[in-house]
Design a protein around this motif. Structure first.
Motif, short mmCIF file in Angstrom:
data_model
loop_
_atom_site.label_atom_id
_atom_site.label_comp_id
_atom_site.label_asym_id
_atom_site.label_seq_id
_atom_site.Cartn_x
_atom_site.Cartn_y
_atom_site.Cartn_z
N ASN A 117 1.61 -7.14 -2.54
CA ASN A 117 1.40 -6.36 -3.77
C ASN A 117 -0.06 -6.02 -3.99
OD1 ASN A 117 4.11 -6.41 -4.36
ND2 ASN A 117 3.97 -8.14 -5.76
N THR A 118 -0.91 -7.02 -3.90
CA THR A 118 -2.31 -6.84 -4.29
C THR A 118 -3.11 -6.13 -3.21
OG1 THR A 118 -2.17 -8.89 -5.57
CG2 THR A 118 -4.37 -8.03 -5.12
N LEU A 119 -2.87 -6.47 -1.98
CA LEU A 119 -3.72 -5.95 -0.92
C LEU A 119 -3.16 -4.68 -0.28
CD1 LEU A 119 -4.76 -9.33 0.68
CD2 LEU A 119 -5.99 -7.97 -0.98
N ILE A 120 -1.87 -4.67 0.04
CA ILE A 120 -1.30 -3.51 0.72
C ILE A 120 -1.04 -2.38 -0.29
CG2 ILE A 120 0.68 -2.64 2.03
CD1 ILE A 120 0.88 -5.44 3.29
N ILE A 121 -0.27 -2.66 -1.34
CA ILE A 121 0.07 -1.61 -2.30
C ILE A 121 -1.18 -1.10 -3.00
CG2 ILE A 121 1.38 -1.06 -4.39
CD1 ILE A 121 3.11 -1.45 -1.90
N ARG A 122 -2.12 -2.00 -3.34
CA ARG A 122 -3.35 -1.57 -4.02
C ARG A 122 -4.16 -0.63 -3.14
NH1 ARG A 122 -7.64 -6.11 -4.91
NH2 ARG A 122 -7.86 -5.67 -2.68
N ASP A 123 -4.26 -0.98 -1.87
CA ASP A 123 -5.00 -0.12 -0.94
C ASP A 123 -4.38 1.27 -0.85
OD1 ASP A 123 -6.89 -1.98 -0.39
OD2 ASP A 123 -6.28 -2.37 1.67
N ILE A 124 -3.05 1.30 -0.75
CA ILE A 124 -2.36 2.59 -0.65
C ILE A 124 -2.59 3.41 -1.92
CG2 ILE A 124 -0.08 3.67 -0.54
CD1 ILE A 124 0.81 1.29 1.19
N ARG A 125 -2.44 2.75 -3.07
CA ARG A 125 -2.62 3.45 -4.35
C ARG A 125 -4.04 4.02 -4.46
NH1 ARG A 125 -1.42 -0.61 -7.92
NH2 ARG A 125 -3.62 -1.13 -8.19
N GLN A 126 -5.01 3.23 -4.02
CA GLN A 126 -6.40 3.68 -4.11
C GLN A 126 -6.70 4.81 -3.13
OE1 GLN A 126 -9.18 0.45 -3.71
NE2 GLN A 126 -10.96 1.79 -3.57
N LYS A 127 -6.22 4.68 -1.90
CA LYS A 127 -6.50 5.68 -0.86
C LYS A 127 -5.90 7.03 -1.21
CE LYS A 127 -6.63 7.30 3.63
NZ LYS A 127 -7.74 7.47 4.55
N TYR A 128 -4.63 7.02 -1.69
CA TYR A 128 -3.91 8.28 -1.88
C TYR A 128 -3.77 8.68 -3.35
CZ TYR A 128 -2.70 7.29 2.98
OH TYR A 128 -2.76 7.02 4.32
N ALA A 129 -4.45 7.96 -4.24
CA ALA A 129 -4.44 8.29 -5.68
C ALA A 129 -3.01 8.43 -6.19
CB ALA A 129 -5.25 9.56 -5.94
N ILE A 130 -2.17 7.45 -5.88
CA ILE A 130 -0.77 7.50 -6.28
C ILE A 130 -0.62 7.15 -7.76
CG2 ILE A 130 1.48 6.37 -5.96
CD1 ILE A 130 0.80 6.11 -3.02
N ARG A 131 0.10 8.00 -8.46
CA ARG A 131 0.35 7.75 -9.88
C ARG A 131 1.67 7.02 -10.11
NH1 ARG A 131 -1.39 13.57 -12.69
NH2 ARG A 131 -3.57 13.54 -12.01
N ASN A 132 2.67 7.37 -9.33
CA ASN A 132 4.00 6.77 -9.51
C ASN A 132 4.12 5.53 -8.64
OD1 ASN A 132 6.66 6.22 -10.04
ND2 ASN A 132 7.40 8.30 -9.66
N VAL A 133 3.43 4.48 -9.05
CA VAL A 133 3.45 3.23 -8.28
C VAL A 133 4.83 2.60 -8.29
CG1 VAL A 133 2.41 0.94 -8.04
CG2 VAL A 133 1.01 2.86 -8.79
N ALA A 134 5.57 2.79 -9.40
CA ALA A 134 6.92 2.22 -9.50
C ALA A 134 7.82 2.78 -8.40
CB ALA A 134 7.52 2.51 -10.87
N LEU A 135 7.68 4.07 -8.09
CA LEU A 135 8.49 4.67 -7.03
C LEU A 135 8.10 4.10 -5.67
CD1 LEU A 135 10.56 6.66 -5.96
CD2 LEU A 135 8.78 8.44 -5.98
#
Length: 396
Positions: free
Chosen positions: A192-210
């Motif tokens: 959650n913290t390292l993989i998902i956070r990195d992806i969210r930061q890299k690609y500016a994802i807004r819909n993290v729930a999806l």
């Protein structure tokens, strides 16, 4: 914390010692990239003479002022020593914006043997040729294999150790916790913290729930045939239609971060790759239990995931085989080598055994055919098919 020598990866680094390539160590978060770099430095100091090691770890506040590429370049040039072999190691290189400008400049000087690690979402295999003007040599580090797990715990009983490995997985940072619940909490935090956070930061994802829902779906369906359109249909509810193109992009992001590996299908008779319905495997099977719980262990699919990652660890390209509407779990290719592999948990029943070997018997070429299962017996053959216990295969 206890460590073991990961000889396979050290051997790879030793073989490219002194080459002009930029060595890039990749792999899922917390798989041991930094520890590998430390081990390699130790090896250099024991075996090389007249060397100068320049080491920068951007997770350490000691190097905070170097997170500007001019400052980074000036520091390294200041540390350079003439008439010595200068080795440059940078851990978590992506924490310095525009780091590639410094790396390319230093590489072009020809004065340094350069090694870097970085966050997977920011140092993608597909980006290396664009980032670096020089030739790169990538070493992908996987979580602990079963053999490494056995070595870490100094286990003698393979079957008992495999039962534990199925539950614990290969994220060695979790081994420090004696309680299974705490192990899973650590593993879930890594995801959650390292993989998902990195992806969210890299690609500016807004819909993290999806993104989470797609990730959970793939975890729950490891080894099953899936497509972006199918996943979008499953996740769509009456009030919220999900675009399959968005699903496809998010799956790509998860694979880029080494959370999952995509395995395409291969038509064995037609000798062609199929473009619909791929399979997905977790970089470490314990992510599934940490995120979704252990009520449905589904040992067969978990063992298939273990075999998939081990094949990749051994350098094979893997595909899901298709022959006359029957499936072969893996077509493993490496150079001119090809192996057909079926994987099962329990083949003691006649129906199960027949179901597993029948697709292999229908393949008419001469390449090796293997059935890997929890036989707990020595290897034997059935009409030219090798039947191998999964623990023996993993150790050998």
């Amino acid at each position: 914390m206890k460590t073991i020598e990961r000889k396979k990866y050290l051997d790879k680094l030793q073989k490219v010692n002194g080459t002009p390539d930029i060595k890039v160590i990749t792999g899922v978060r917390r798989s041991g990239k930094s520890k590998l770099m430390d081990s390699y430095i130790d090896w250099l100091e024991e075996n090389e003479k007249n060397l100068n090691i320049i080491y920068i770890d951007f997770t350490n506040l000691k190097y905070e002022e170097l997170k500007e590429y001019h400052a980074l370049n000036n520091y390294i040039e200041y540390k350079y020593q003439k008439k010595m072999q200068n080795y440059l190691f940078i851990d978590e290189v992506q924490m310095c914006p525009n780091f590639e400008l410094t790396i390319n400049s230093l590489h072009s000087s020809g004065k340094y043997d350069i090694y870097v690690t970085g966050s997977n979402a920011f140092l993608l295999s597909s980006d290396l040729a664009t980032l670096f003007t020089g030739r790169t040599y990538e070493i992908e580090v996987f979580p602990f294999s079963f053999a490494e797990y056995m070595e870490y715990y100094q286990s003698k009983d393979r079957n008992s150790a495999f039962d534990s490995y199925i539950k614990d997985g290969g994220m060695s940072g979790s081994y420090a916790y004696p309680d299974q619940e705490e192990k899973y909490r650590y593993i879930e935090d890594v995801f959650n913290t390292l993989i998902i956070r990195d992806i969210r930061q890299k690609y500016a994802i807004r819909n993290v729930a999806l993104l989470d829902r797609i990730s959970d779906f793939l975890m729950d369906n490891i080894s099953n045939l899936s497509s972006a359109r199918k996943i979008a249909d499953v996740l769509t509810n009456n009030s919220d239609a999900i675009n399959h193109k968005t699903v496809g992009k998010y799956i790509g992001y998860l694979c880029n971060a080494f959370a999952f590996y995509q395995v395409r299908r291969y038509d064995i008779k037609g000798k062609k790759y199929l473009t619909t319905n791929d399979k997905y495997y977790l970089s470490d099977h314990a992510f599934r239990y940490a995120k979704l719980g252990t009520r449905n262990m589904d040992y067969g699919r978990t063992i298939e995931n273990v075999v998939a990652i081990e094949l990749m660890r051994r350098g094979y390209e893997i595909y899901a085989g298709v022959l006359y509407k029957k499936e072969i779990d893996f077509v493993a290719m490496r150079h001119d080598e090809k192996i057909y592999i079926q994987v099962s948990d329990d083949i003691s029943g006649e129906k199960t055994f027949t179901r597993e070997v029948d697709p292999l018997l229908k393949i008419k070429d001469a390449y090796p055919k293997i059935l890997i299962a929890r036989t707990k017996h020595e290897e034997y053959q059935y009409e030219g098919i090798k039947i191998i216990d999964v623990t023996d295969w993993l150790m050998n």
